[in-house]
Design a protein around this motif. Structure first.
Motif, PDB file in Angstrom:
ATOM      1  N   ARG A  45     -19.631 -28.760  -5.536  1.00  0.00           N
ATOM      2  CA  ARG A  45     -19.837 -28.162  -4.644  1.00  0.00           C
ATOM      3  C   ARG A  45     -18.058 -27.429  -4.944  1.00  0.00           C
ATOM      4  NH1 ARG A  45     -21.030 -29.185   1.230  1.00  0.00           N
ATOM      5  NH2 ARG A  45     -18.553 -28.478   2.127  1.00  0.00           N
ATOM      6  N   ARG A  46     -18.844 -25.745  -5.120  1.00  0.00           N
ATOM      7  CA  ARG A  46     -17.217 -25.173  -5.032  1.00  0.00           C
ATOM      8  C   ARG A  46     -17.041 -24.771  -3.768  1.00  0.00           C
ATOM      9  NH1 ARG A  46     -20.454 -24.640 -10.082  1.00  0.00           N
ATOM     10  NH2 ARG A  46     -19.018 -25.503 -11.918  1.00  0.00           N
ATOM     11  N   THR A  89     -18.039 -23.007   2.104  1.00  0.00           N
ATOM     12  CA  THR A  89     -17.142 -24.684   2.027  1.00  0.00           C
ATOM     13  C   THR A  89     -15.968 -25.169   1.632  1.00  0.00           C
ATOM     14  OG1 THR A  89     -18.233 -24.209  -0.027  1.00  0.00           O
ATOM     15  CG2 THR A  89     -20.404 -24.953   1.707  1.00  0.00           C
ATOM     16  N   GLU A 128     -16.695 -32.863   1.934  1.00  0.00           N
ATOM     17  CA  GLU A 128     -18.330 -33.427   3.933  1.00  0.00           C
ATOM     18  C   GLU A 128     -17.509 -34.836   3.775  1.00  0.00           C
ATOM     19  OE1 GLU A 128     -21.959 -32.448   3.078  1.00  0.00           O
ATOM     20  OE2 GLU A 128     -22.061 -30.414   3.883  1.00  0.00           O
ATOM     21  N   GLY A 150     -20.757 -35.329  -4.266  1.00  0.00           N
ATOM     22  CA  GLY A 150     -19.181 -34.045  -5.185  1.00  0.00           C
ATOM     23  C   GLY A 150     -18.208 -34.937  -4.286  1.00  0.00           C
ATOM     24  N   PRO A 172     -12.891 -28.644  -2.780  1.00  0.00           N
ATOM     25  CA  PRO A 172     -14.012 -28.109  -3.773  1.00  0.00           C
ATOM     26  C   PRO A 172     -13.059 -27.360  -4.401  1.00  0.00           C
ATOM     27  CG  PRO A 172     -14.925 -27.848  -1.487  1.00  0.00           C
ATOM     28  CD  PRO A 172     -13.067 -27.965  -1.265  1.00  0.00           C
ATOM     29  N   ALA A 205     -13.933 -28.492  -8.433  1.00  0.00           N
ATOM     30  CA  ALA A 205     -15.014 -29.501  -8.806  1.00  0.00           C
ATOM     31  C   ALA A 205     -15.078 -29.511 -10.296  1.00  0.00           C
ATOM     32  CB  ALA A 205     -16.529 -28.338  -8.734  1.00  0.00           C
TER      33      ALA A 205
END
Length: 457
Positions: free
Chosen positions: A30-31, A36, A40, A109, A190, A193
């Motif tokens: 998840r970058r 985003t 999360e 992630g 992110p 990552a």
């Protein structure tokens, strides 16, 4: 180049087959993007060690990471463990007790960041306990899986030299979170990552304020060498995204590609061979108001085993990758072209850390960059108010690695804790973190952007 294996393992047949055969099962990373911008899940804040008080200023810094901070959570997106109070071997049991119940519940992630302090030369019990955290973090990074990462951040210690840690009653055993904001924002996002298993040691330098978090480099001029394509183009793009006025430098032989990249970013192209005797003068002329960020990214390879390597191959690689960096940095610092509060970021490589068959010239040049950073960083900060750091990329998906033979390319992709290659933007995000105005406390560091490669780990 597309990673077909990564795509295959995301399918039901792929998951079944790779599980049965015991093959790597990389998770899509998840970058950062506008869609985003955050991880999360909430940020779980835990403490280990005899000192249960938080590091001074830590709560405020964690709140600025953009995630809701909680004391317990069923599925955290990140975990920050304050282990600055661990000063004995017995205290390491608190590290296990804190993280053992939560590592399985970490969201895919997710991030684990352990906070420690510098091992003390005056207290071997504290030194042993804090050094133990490094082995712990590197091991956890290799086993945590699902695209998650683990780091150790050593906070500056304000204890009085010669006073054992056990005699200190300051919050966090004497550590302070001042200056850690940019580092924790980067690691708990992110943007990091493809960074895992790293140890980052902060100084006690006071950070500069960031006026606009959406454009932290606004008002600064950044020059990126080797900017026509690949990692250099990605660095230029991310710095421009963060508000910098970018000067994109590359050799005249790729002028057309350089100009296309510069036009796309609203940057200024500077066709120039960085090894030219007047390179520093021409850079200074292109930046009459001075540089806020200097990124040494230009580099070449001329691979051959030493027994078969003519002197020209050796000399050309060392000249471009190391000597030109030393020469232009010295001249730009002496001339004051790099302004106070400026940032110098060089590009090393895991080849300079672990070595590589057929790359004695390249590995020597990249190891030299590491020596430059560690030596110049403290002096540049003291004499010029400038920090000096480096990124050390591992296997990054570029045109160069796409040309590598299939089996060697696949080995390079899988031989890291995340079981995949990185992208140029992963290196660029690390450079942008070093370039932040409030990254003043990050100095003399070499950050591997390699997914925790098994080479030299």
């Amino acid at each position: 180049m597309a990673d077909r294996y990564l795509h295959f393992t995301g399918t039901a047949p792929g998951r079944f087959l790779t599980r049965r055969l015991g093959l790597p099962q990389p998770a899509p990373l998840r970058r950062w993007s506008l869609e985003t911008p955050r991880l999360e899940g909430p940020l779980l804040h835990l403490t280990a060690g005899a000192d249960t008080e938080a590091v001074a200023g830590l709560a405020e810094v964690l709140a600025g990471a953009g995630l809701p901070v909680v004391g317990r959570a069923d599925r955290p997106g990140a975990v920050v463990l304050d282990a600055t109070g661990v000063t004995t071997a017995a205290g390491l049991g608190d590290v296990h007790a804190a993280l053992h119940p939560v590592v399985r519940s970490l969201a895919p992630g997710g991030r684990v960041v352990v906070l420690g302090t510098v091992p003390s030369p005056d207290d071997h019990h504290q030194a042993a306990a804090q050094q133990a955290l490094e082995g712990f973090v590197r091991s956890l990074g290799k086993e945590i899986g699902r695209g998650s990462t683990v780091q150790l951040v050593r906070l500056p210690d304000v204890r009085v030299p010669g006073v054992p840690a056990s005699d200190v009653r300051l919050p966090g055993g004497g550590a302070t979170a001042q200056g850690a904001a940019s580092t924790l924002r980067f690691l708990l996002s992110p943007r990091s990552a493809y960074v895992s298993g790293q140890v980052i040691e902060l100084t006690d330098a006071t950070p500069e304020p960031v006026t606009d978090p959406a454009a932290p480099l606004a008002g600064r001029t950044a020059l990126v060498t080797g900017a026509a394509r690949g990692i250099g183009a990605a660095v230029a793009s991310v710095l421009a995204r963060d508000g910098a006025r970018v000067i994109a430098l590359d050799v005249p032989g790729v002028r057309e590609e350089l100009e296309r990249t510069a036009a796309r970013l609203g940057a200024t192209p500077l066709p120039l061979d960085i090894t030219a005797p007047d390179a520093a003068d021409r850079i200074a002329a292109a930046a009459p108001d001075g540089l806020g960020v200097l990124v040494h990214n230009a580099g070449i390879t001329r691979d051959r085993r030493l027994a078969n390597m003519p002197a020209e191959r050796w000399t050309s690689v060392v000249d471009v990758n190391l000597d030109s960096v030393l020469r232009t940095t010295d001249e730009l610092l002496k001339a004051g072209t790099i302004r106070r509060g400026g940032r110098i970021v060089a590009t090393a490589s895991i080849a300079g850390i672990a070595g590589n068959n057929g790359q004695t010239n390249y590995a020597a040049s990249k190891a030299g960059i590491i020596g430059l950073v560690r030596s110049l960083g403290p002096r540049a900060a003291a004499d010029h108010g400038v920090t000096v750091n480096a990124v050390a990329p591992g296997f990054i998906e570029t045109k160069m690695t796409a040309a590598v033979p299939f089996f060697i390319r696949e080995a390079g992709r899988r031989m890291n804790s995340l079981a995949q290659g990185g992208l140029p933007v992963d290196v660029a995000e690390a450079v942008a973190w070093f370039a932040q105005p409030d990254s003043t406390a990050v100095n003399g560091q070499v950050l591997r952007v390699c997914g925790q490669s098994l080479l030299g780990a």
